[in-house]
Design an enzyme around this catalytic site. Structure first.
Site, short mmCIF file in Angstrom:
data_model
loop_
_atom_site.label_atom_id
_atom_site.label_comp_id
_atom_site.label_asym_id
_atom_site.label_seq_id
_atom_site.Cartn_x
_atom_site.Cartn_y
_atom_site.Cartn_z
N ASP A 72 0.82 -1.21 0.00
CA ASP A 72 0.00 0.00 0.00
C ASP A 72 0.86 1.26 0.00
O ASP A 72 0.43 2.32 -0.46
CB ASP A 72 -0.95 0.01 1.20
CG ASP A 72 -2.19 -0.84 0.92
OD1 ASP A 72 -2.60 -0.92 -0.25
OD2 ASP A 72 -2.73 -1.44 1.86
N THR A 190 -27.44 -3.96 2.46
CA THR A 190 -26.71 -3.10 3.41
C THR A 190 -26.37 -3.81 4.72
O THR A 190 -25.66 -3.28 5.55
CB THR A 190 -27.53 -1.84 3.76
OG1 THR A 190 -28.71 -2.25 4.44
CG2 THR A 190 -27.90 -1.05 2.52
N LYS A 191 -26.93 -5.02 4.90
CA LYS A 191 -26.76 -5.70 6.20
C LYS A 191 -25.30 -5.91 6.60
O LYS A 191 -24.94 -5.64 7.75
CB LYS A 191 -27.51 -7.04 6.16
CG LYS A 191 -27.63 -7.74 7.51
CD LYS A 191 -28.67 -7.12 8.40
CE LYS A 191 -30.07 -7.59 8.01
NZ LYS A 191 -31.12 -6.80 8.66
N LYS A 241 -17.66 3.20 -6.27
CA LYS A 241 -18.03 2.11 -7.18
C LYS A 241 -16.81 1.65 -7.99
O LYS A 241 -15.82 2.39 -8.11
CB LYS A 241 -19.17 2.52 -8.10
CG LYS A 241 -18.92 3.74 -8.93
CD LYS A 241 -20.15 4.05 -9.77
CE LYS A 241 -19.90 5.15 -10.77
NZ LYS A 241 -19.26 6.36 -10.30
N CYS A 384 16.36 -6.07 -11.55
CA CYS A 384 17.01 -6.81 -10.48
C CYS A 384 17.34 -8.24 -10.94
O CYS A 384 18.29 -8.42 -11.69
CB CYS A 384 16.16 -6.78 -9.21
SG CYS A 384 17.15 -7.03 -7.74
N LEU A 385 16.55 -9.23 -10.59
CA LEU A 385 16.81 -10.57 -11.10
C LEU A 385 16.81 -10.56 -12.64
O LEU A 385 17.56 -11.30 -13.27
CB LEU A 385 15.76 -11.56 -10.59
CG LEU A 385 16.07 -13.00 -11.00
CD1 LEU A 385 16.89 -13.69 -9.93
CD2 LEU A 385 14.80 -13.78 -11.26
N HIS A 510 15.46 -1.29 -8.35
CA HIS A 510 14.02 -1.40 -8.63
C HIS A 510 13.44 -0.04 -8.99
O HIS A 510 12.87 0.64 -8.14
CB HIS A 510 13.30 -1.97 -7.40
CG HIS A 510 13.59 -3.40 -7.15
ND1 HIS A 510 12.90 -4.42 -7.76
CD2 HIS A 510 14.54 -3.99 -6.40
CE1 HIS A 510 13.39 -5.58 -7.37
NE2 HIS A 510 14.39 -5.36 -6.54
N GLU A 512 10.83 0.56 -10.43
CA GLU A 512 9.36 0.56 -10.33
C GLU A 512 8.86 1.20 -9.03
O GLU A 512 7.70 1.58 -8.94
CB GLU A 512 8.81 -0.86 -10.48
CG GLU A 512 9.07 -1.83 -9.33
CD GLU A 512 10.39 -2.60 -9.46
OE1 GLU A 512 11.30 -2.11 -10.15
OE2 GLU A 512 10.50 -3.68 -8.85
N1 GLN Z 1 17.42 -13.01 -5.99
C1 GLN Z 1 18.23 -11.96 -6.49
C2 GLN Z 1 19.15 -11.39 -5.42
O1 GLN Z 1 18.90 -11.54 -4.24
C3 GLN Z 1 17.38 -10.84 -7.09
C4 GLN Z 1 16.52 -10.15 -6.08
C5 GLN Z 1 15.44 -9.31 -6.70
O2 GLN Z 1 15.10 -9.48 -7.86
N2 GLN Z 1 14.84 -8.44 -5.92
O3 GLN Z 1 20.13 -10.77 -5.74
#
Ligand code: GLN
Length: 548
Positions: A72, A190-191, A241, A384-385, A510, A512
C-alpha cells in the site's frame, strides 16, 4: 493548528482497495495544499513483509531508507507526496518486538505487561512518530490493515479509539465497507455494512464517514438506510463504485461526491479550493490512448494480482506519458520451458520485461526470454533478477561460458557471473538483511541509460543479495556489453546494456518503486517509447552474436 488524524478501517471483506482509498484521500487533501503523512498499520506478526512469499502478501515495497514495507505504500507514493520511510509502516510483529525488548530492559519494572496499555501505547507512539517525521505535516492518514472483526486488529482499533478519546477535535474515522449486489435477489444489501459498523461501535469507534465499495452507484434510498442504521448523515455515506478503466479515476469519483470537502468540514479545516487539473488530464490521457503497446511480463508469480504491482503501474505510467494504451500479457516462466519453444510461448509482444525474483524456479524460462529478445532485437527490460538473467544469458551464449550462473541457484557453477557480495556471506538471518534502500548510481555519458535519465547521477532503491561479478567485466565488455551505471564507491554494476541492440537494458535496482502517474520513471518511459519505434531493425534471419 494541531495535527489532524484520519483513521481508515475496513469492513466485511478484505481486498476492498483500502490502500487506494487512503491514497486517494491523501491526493485530494494535497490538492487543497494540505501537507499530509501516511501510515499503514498491519496486524500480522511478521516484523515486515520481507520474509513473506509474494503469493501470500504480494509485492514488498522498499523505501529510500531501506524499509521493506506493505505494498500500500506504493499506492501512497504514486498518489501523494507523503514522506515514506520506516515510520510509515508498522506491524504487530514490530510492536510486540518493541514491547518485549522494553520489558527485558526493565522499562516496565514492577508492572504486568499487557495489551492495554503497553501494546496500545506503543501503537500510539508509532502514530506520533509518523506525524513527527516532518514539522510541516498537517494531517496524518492512518490505514488499519485487516478487516474489523478480526482478532488480530483489535489492539490497533483500541489504540485509535484511545487516540481519538485523547484528541476528540483532531480525529475522524472513515470506514470502508462492502455493499454487495445480490443477483438472485436483484438487490443491493446493506446488512453486512450495518453489522460491520455495529462491531466498530462495540469497540467504541463511531465512523464519521462511510465509504461503500459497490458495483454501481448507490441510490439515495440505500444511502438513507445506511445513514439511519449506522448513525452517519446521509451525505456522509459515499459510494466508491468499481472504476471502469483505471484506478486513477478513484480520487476523481470521490471528489465528485464531495468527500474531501466533508473531511475538511469534520476536521474544522479551512483550505484553498482543490486543484485536480493535472490529475484529471492524466486520467483523460489514460482513458483515451491513440494506439496500443503489448508488453510481456515473464515472472513466476504471474497468477497473483499484486505480486508485481509497482511494475504494472510503472508500465501504465510510461504508456500514459507516451499517449498509448497498454496491454500486459503475463507469462509464467516455468511454462515457457515446458512449452519447448520460447517463440511459441511468448511471441507477439512489442517488448518484454523480466521482474525481480528469488530462488531457482523459473530461471530457465527467463533465460530463454532474454535470449529470444537479444537475438531478435526485441526490447528487453530486466529488473534486479531480470538484469542477472540478462548477464547469465549473455555469458552462456555470447561468451560461451555454457555453465555460467548465479550462485543463488548454483553455488558450484564454474562461472559465477552473478555472486554474493562478501559482506552478505556473513549474514545468517533472512529478515531485513539484503542490500536495501537507496544508493547512488553514476551513469556513463552517451549510454542508453544516460539518454533515458538525462543525467549522470541518480538514486535508486535496492532489494537483493547478489551482484554482477566484476572479474568477468572485461570479457563482457569485449563482447559488446556496456556497464553504463555503477555504484562507484563499491565498484558495483548497477546497469547493463547492449549498445548494438535497439533496447536491451537491465538494472540491479528497482525503478518501479519510483514511478508516478504524473511522473513516469525515465527508464520505463524510454522502454515503452522504444517499443513504439516503427523502424525497429527487422529480426535477423540468422541468430545474432551466438556461438553456443
Ligand atoms: N534473488 C536476487 C538477489 O537476491 C534478485 C533479487 C530481486 O530481484 N529483488 O540478488
Amino acid at each position: 493548528m494541531s495535527v489532524k488524524y484520519i483513521f481508515i478501517t475496513g469492513g466485511v471483506v478484505s481486498s476492498l482497495g483500502k490502500g487506494i482509498t487512503a491514497a486517494s484521500i491523501g491526493l485530494l487533501l494535497e490538492s487543497r495544499e494540505l501537507k499530509i503523512a501516511m501510515l499503514k498499520l498491519d496486524p500480522y506478526l511478521n516484523v515486515d513483509p520481507g520474509t513473506m512469499n509474494p503469493f501470500q502478501h504480494g509485492e514488498v515495497y522498499v523505501t529510500d531508507d531501506g524499509a521493506e514495507t506493505d505494498l500500500d505504500l506504493g499506492h501512497y507514493y504514486r498518489y501523494t507526496h507523503s514522506p515514506l520511510s520506516k515510520a510509515s509502516n508498522s506491524t504487530s510483529g514490530q510492536i510486540y518486538d518493541q514491547v518485549i525488548k522494553k520489558e527485558r530492559k526493565g522499562d516496565y519494572l514492577g508492572k504486568t505487561v499487557q495489551v492495554i496499555p503497553h501494546v496500545t501505547d506503543e501503537i500510539k507512539e508509532r502514530i506520533n512518530a509518523c506525524s513527527a517525521q516532518e514539522k510541516t505535516t498537517q494531517i496524518v492518514i492512518v490505514e488499519i490493515g485487516g478487516t474489523v472483526g478480526d482478532i488480530e486488529s483489535l489492539p490497533f482499533l483500541e489504540a485509535i479509539r484511545q487516540f481519538r478519546y485523547e484528541r476528540p477535535k483532531d480525529c475522524i474515522n472513515i470506514h470502508l465497507t462492502y455493499v454487495p449486489y445480490l443477483k438472485a435477489a436483484g438487490e443491493v444489501k446493506t446488512k453486512p455494512t450495518q453489522h460491520s459498523v455495529q462491531v466498530l461501535r462495540e469497540i467504541g469507534i463511531v465512523p464519521d464517514l462511510i465509504l461503500c465499495r459497490c458495483e454501481q452507484a448507490l441510490t439515495d434510498e440505500i444511502k438513507a438506510k445506511i445513514s439511519l442504521f449506522c448513525s452517519v448523515p446521509q451525505d456522509a455515506v459515499i459510494d466508491e463504485k468499481d472504476v471502469a478503466h483505471s484506478i486513477y479515476e478513484v480520487p476523481i469519483d470521490l471528489h465528485a461526491q464531495r468527500l474531501d470537502e466533508m473531511i475538511c468540514k469534520s476536521l474544522g479545516l479551512k483550505t484553498k479550493n482543490p486543484d485536480l487539473s493535472a490529475w484529471e488530464k492524466m486520467v483523460y490521457a489514460a482513458l483515451h490512448p491513440k494506439k496500443k503497446v503489448v508488453i510481456g511480463i515473464v515472472g513466476k508469480y504471474m497468477d497473483h494480482q499484486d505480486a508485481y504491482k509497482s511494475v504494472f503501474e510503472s508500465l501504465h505510467h510510461a504508456a500514459i506519458k507516451a499517449g498509448v494504451g497498454l496491454e500486459i500479457r503475463r507469462f509464467e516462466s516455468d511454462r515457457i520451458v515446458e512449452n519447448g519453444s520460447v517463440e511459441k510461448a511468448i511471441q507477439g509482444c512489442d517488448g518484454y520485461l523480466v521482474p525481480g525474483g528469488f530462488g531457482e524456479r523459473g530461471w530457465e524460462g527467463k533465460i530463454l526470454t532474454a535470449r529470444y529478445c537479444r537475438e531478435n532485437q526485441i526490447p528487453y527490460f530486466g529488473l534486479c533478477l531480470g538484469m542477472q538473467v540478462m548477464i547469465v544469458e549473455f555469458a552462456r551464449h555470447v561468451l560461451g561460458l555454457k555453465n555460467a550462473h548465479s550462485t543463488e541457484v548454483n553455488p558450484n557453477t564454474p562461472d559465477p557471473v552473478i555472486s554474493m557480495l562478501s559482506e552478505q556471506k556473513k549474514i545468517q538471518m533472512l529478515g531485513g538483511t539484503m542490500r536495501l534502500g537507496a544508493y547512488p548510481c553514476e551513469i556513463k555519458k552517451g549510454s542508453l541509460a544516460h539518454k533515458a535519465y538525462g543525467k549522470t547521477l541518480v538514486w535508486e532503491r535496492h532489494r537483493h543479495r547478489y551482484e554482477f561479478n566484476n572479474q568477468y567485466k572485461q570479457a563482457f565488455e569485449e563482447k559488446g556489453m556496456l556497464f553504463s551505471g555503477t555504484l562507484e564507491k563499491e565498484h558495483l554494476c548497477e546497469i547493463s546494456e547492449i549498445p548494438s541492440h535497439p533496447w536491451m537494458l537491465g538494472v540491479q535496482f528497482h525503478p518501479e518503486f519510483k514511478s508516478k502517474p504524473l511522473a513516469a520513471h525515465p527508464l520505463f518511459a524510454d522502454f515503452i517509447a522504444s517499443t513504439l519505434l516503427e523502424k525497429r531493425a527487422a529480426p535477423p534471419k540468422k541468430k545474432l552474436m551466438t556461438n553456443a
